[in-house]
Design a protein around this motif. Structure first.
Motif, mmCIF file in Angstrom:
data_model
loop_
_atom_site.group_PDB
_atom_site.id
_atom_site.type_symbol
_atom_site.label_atom_id
_atom_site.label_comp_id
_atom_site.label_asym_id
_atom_site.label_seq_id
_atom_site.Cartn_x
_atom_site.Cartn_y
_atom_site.Cartn_z
ATOM 1 N N LYS A 397 0.879 -1.116 0.046
ATOM 2 C CA LYS A 397 -0.017 -0.030 0.097
ATOM 3 C C LYS A 397 0.720 1.372 0.029
ATOM 4 O O LYS A 397 1.896 1.171 0.436
ATOM 5 C CB LYS A 397 -1.028 0.133 1.485
ATOM 6 N N VAL A 398 0.305 2.199 -0.402
ATOM 7 C CA VAL A 398 1.098 3.523 -0.558
ATOM 8 C C VAL A 398 1.481 3.982 1.000
ATOM 9 O O VAL A 398 0.488 3.772 1.919
ATOM 10 C CB VAL A 398 0.120 4.489 -1.001
ATOM 11 N N GLY A 399 2.769 4.397 1.132
ATOM 12 C CA GLY A 399 3.166 4.755 2.451
ATOM 13 C C GLY A 399 3.890 3.711 3.280
ATOM 14 O O GLY A 399 4.468 3.755 4.198
ATOM 15 N N GLN A 400 3.501 2.382 2.687
ATOM 16 C CA GLN A 400 4.280 1.218 3.432
ATOM 17 C C GLN A 400 5.970 1.110 3.482
ATOM 18 O O GLN A 400 6.226 1.446 2.207
ATOM 19 C CB GLN A 400 3.620 -0.078 2.874
ATOM 20 N N ARG A 401 6.330 0.887 4.374
ATOM 21 C CA ARG A 401 7.950 0.825 4.226
ATOM 22 C C ARG A 401 8.347 -0.696 3.909
ATOM 23 O O ARG A 401 7.799 -1.475 4.685
ATOM 24 C CB ARG A 401 8.630 1.338 5.439
ATOM 25 N N VAL A 402 9.103 -0.954 3.015
ATOM 26 C CA VAL A 402 9.523 -2.113 2.621
ATOM 27 C C VAL A 402 10.963 -2.304 2.568
ATOM 28 O O VAL A 402 11.715 -1.352 2.560
ATOM 29 C CB VAL A 402 8.882 -2.450 1.130
ATOM 30 N N SER A 403 11.529 -3.712 2.743
ATOM 31 C CA SER A 403 12.873 -3.780 3.009
ATOM 32 C C SER A 403 13.107 -4.945 1.626
ATOM 33 O O SER A 403 12.279 -5.337 1.068
ATOM 34 C CB SER A 403 12.997 -4.580 4.143
ATOM 35 N N ARG A 404 14.411 -4.738 1.232
ATOM 36 C CA ARG A 404 14.777 -5.550 0.202
ATOM 37 C C ARG A 404 14.627 -6.967 0.356
ATOM 38 O O ARG A 404 14.742 -7.543 1.434
ATOM 39 C CB ARG A 404 16.389 -5.285 -0.131
ATOM 40 N N GLY A 405 13.990 -7.695 -0.437
ATOM 41 C CA GLY A 405 13.755 -9.054 -0.628
ATOM 42 C C GLY A 405 12.079 -9.041 -0.209
ATOM 43 O O GLY A 405 11.721 -10.131 -0.266
ATOM 44 N N ASP A 406 11.454 -8.060 0.046
ATOM 45 C CA ASP A 406 9.947 -8.171 0.472
ATOM 46 C C ASP A 406 9.261 -8.284 -1.024
ATOM 47 O O ASP A 406 9.329 -7.734 -1.900
ATOM 48 C CB ASP A 406 9.519 -6.954 0.980
ATOM 49 N N ARG A 407 8.161 -9.358 -0.665
ATOM 50 C CA ARG A 407 7.477 -9.486 -1.935
ATOM 51 C C ARG A 407 6.241 -8.468 -1.958
ATOM 52 O O ARG A 407 5.586 -8.065 -1.214
ATOM 53 C CB ARG A 407 6.694 -11.097 -1.833
ATOM 54 N N ILE A 408 6.110 -7.839 -3.129
ATOM 55 C CA ILE A 408 5.349 -6.591 -3.278
ATOM 56 C C ILE A 408 4.274 -6.847 -4.187
ATOM 57 O O ILE A 408 3.304 -6.053 -4.514
ATOM 58 C CB ILE A 408 6.124 -5.291 -3.915
ATOM 59 N N GLY A 409 4.419 -7.779 -5.274
ATOM 60 C CA GLY A 409 3.397 -7.904 -6.389
ATOM 61 C C GLY A 409 3.660 -9.255 -7.263
ATOM 62 O O GLY A 409 4.558 -10.013 -6.926
ATOM 63 N N ASP A 410 3.051 -9.468 -8.233
ATOM 64 C CA ASP A 410 2.874 -10.625 -8.995
ATOM 65 C C ASP A 410 2.952 -9.901 -10.559
ATOM 66 O O ASP A 410 2.248 -9.186 -10.741
ATOM 67 C CB ASP A 410 1.733 -11.663 -8.784
ATOM 68 N N MET A 411 3.762 -10.908 -11.338
ATOM 69 C CA MET A 411 4.025 -10.741 -12.598
ATOM 70 C C MET A 411 2.543 -10.799 -13.411
ATOM 71 O O MET A 411 1.715 -11.856 -13.160
ATOM 72 C CB MET A 411 4.860 -11.470 -13.107
ATOM 73 N N GLY A 412 2.273 -9.599 -14.132
ATOM 74 C CA GLY A 412 1.111 -10.014 -15.193
ATOM 75 C C GLY A 412 1.091 -9.393 -16.457
ATOM 76 O O GLY A 412 2.482 -9.324 -17.030
ATOM 77 N N ASN A 413 -0.039 -9.131 -17.139
ATOM 78 C CA ASN A 413 -0.154 -8.571 -18.359
ATOM 79 C C ASN A 413 -0.859 -7.309 -18.436
ATOM 80 O O ASN A 413 -1.463 -7.029 -19.527
ATOM 81 C CB ASN A 413 -0.398 -9.711 -19.313
ATOM 82 N N SER A 414 -0.905 -6.534 -17.584
ATOM 83 C CA SER A 414 -1.912 -5.101 -17.456
ATOM 84 C C SER A 414 -1.086 -3.959 -18.278
ATOM 85 O O SER A 414 0.114 -3.935 -18.214
ATOM 86 C CB SER A 414 -2.152 -4.874 -15.963
#
Length: 446
Positions: A397-414
């Motif tokens: 989500k917007v504003g979320q702090r992530v670290s290297r290696g965190d899963r953020i999404g899935d590959m697609g065709n949008s």
């Protein structure tokens, strides 16, 4: 006019294709159909065209099948090569991690030895100072005793001269017995002074020998410290060299980068403290203390390198097998056909393949963007940002702090896309740069 032209063609072709008649019999009558030479030629040409078309179509189908099989085999070979490379990189990373842990353990042991040796060194210095003080007292007492001995000798010689030259008329009441008693007392005092002088000389000699032994022990400790510090300095150089090469390969100034990290992480405390200062009272630090402080400073540099590496996009966004389908730079647009700047790189893999953050940061955009489709934009430190486009789903989500290696999404065709893939961008101060520069720079480190 047309009938005459057709008749001429039939006459010309009749030599090679004589007119044929096809008889059709029934119960009531018999009929026939004439097949002119022109009709025969048209029929033969049509049949040949059909056969040729069938042969070409069959060849095309076979070629397409062979090409698809070759592509599949090529994809399998590339996947096998990538998996082999990934296994090698993983093994190198594990080996490097083991080396780092071993170096840390060696450093901890060495620091314990340094602390122990420093305590012994301070104790030996204190004993040496006490011996020097004792030797000074002994020398002062010895000089005083020698002076007293010389004075007593002079007094004894004077008394003996007076005793030898004295007569009953010139003694002025001095009794010879008193003078002999005084001379005996002075002789005893002189002998005692000689004995004390010899004892003090023996003590001084023993003190000098002890001082030499302490000096030799101090030299051994210094050589041992030098070997330990040399090992530590070599281990630190080996640990820092690949990190420094990684940053320089990415076109980054390590000095500026480390200064920025140091300013951002300026708190003090923890295990990185200076070695205890000698209690000799000297204002200047010893050579061993300076080297220990230099080692601690290099350890601090390694910690700053680690922080900088986590803040910069050196990791790969994919951990599964993929195919590199489009590089960074000018290319022909897959949908419009015109040449445009491709501001990222494309990785093709299966639908739903996990996408991972390549560095620590804060999510600034997580949603639909025209052209990008479902897109995630992450802001990192030092003016960098990364973009992950054409996703099938978003897990942050917007504003979320992530670290290297965190899963953020899935590959697609949008969005504007010709197939399932990930469009990955790296921008510095808003300007796109080649992401492979960072990925390739970190291959020998992570």
């Amino acid at each position: 006019m047309t009938g005459r032209f057709v008749h001429r063609i039939n006459v010309a072709l009749e030599r090679y294709l004589p007119e044929q008649r096809l008889f059709l019999r029934s119960e009531q009558a018999t009929r026939f159909v004439r097949i002119s030479p022109l009709a025969q030629m048209v029929g033969f040409a049509g049949s040949a065209a059909m056969v040729a078309w069938a042969m070409i179509a069959t060849a095309l189908i076979l070629m397409d099948g062979v090409g698809a099989s070759s592509l599949r085999e090529l994809a399998k070979r590339e996947q096998a090569l990538y998996q082999t490379w990934l296994d090698d990189v993983t093994a190198e990373r594990d080996a490097y991690a083991l080396e780092v842990r071993a170096a840390q353990d060696r450093f901890n042991v060495a620091m314990a030895e340094v602390s122990k040796m420093q305590s012994e060194l301070l104790a030996s210095e204190e004993r040496r100072r006490e011996l020097e003080t004792g030797i000074g007292v002994i020398q002062s007492t010895l000089r005083k005793t020698l002076s007293e001995r010389d004075r007593l000798r002079e007094t004894a010689a004077e008394l003996e001269a007076r005793l030898d030259g004295a007569t009953p008329e010139t003694t002025d009441g001095l009794h010879r017995a008193d003078m002999e008693a005084t001379l005996a007392f002075l002789s005893d005092a002189l002998n005692l002074a000689v004995t004390e002088r010899e004892t003090m000389a023996a003590d001084a000699s023993a003190a000098y020998e002890l001082a030499e032994a302490l000096a030799y022990e101090h030299e051994l400790l210094r050589e041992r410290n030098d070997r330990i510090f040399s090992s530590l300095e070599e281990a630190l150089s080996v640990s820092i060299a690949p990190l420094d090469k990684m940053f320089r390969s990415a076109g980054l100034s390590t000095d500026d980068l480390i200064d920025k990290v140091r300013r951002g992480y300026s708190g003090t405390g923890g295990p990185l403290t200076a070695v205890a200062v000698s209690s000799k009272g000297n204002a200047e630090a010893s050579a061993e203390e300076l080297r220990a402080q230099a080692v601690l400073s290099r350890l601090d540099d390694i910690n700053l390198y680690r922080i900088a590496a986590e803040k910069l996009p050196f990791a790969q966004p994919l951990r599964s097998a993929y195919r590199f389908t489009s590089p960074f730079g000018m290319r022909r647009h897959p949908t419009s056909g015109t040449y445009r700047m491709h501001e990222g790189v494309d990785f093709a893999s299966g639908h739903g393949t996990p996408i991972y953050a390549t560095a620590d940061g804060i999510v600034e955009k997580a949603g639909w963007v025209s052209g990008y489709g479902r897109m995630i934009r992450i802001r990192h430190e030092f003016g960098l940002e990364t973009r992950y486009a054409h996703l099938s789903s978003i897990r942050v989500k917007v504003g979320q702090r992530v670290s290297r290696g965190d899963r953020i999404g899935d590959m697609g065709n949008s969005g504007r896309s010709t197939g399932t893939h990930l469009h990955y961008e790296v921008r510095v101060d808003g300007k796109p740069v080649n992401p492979m520069t960072y990925i390739k720079a970190a291959r020998n480190v992570f």
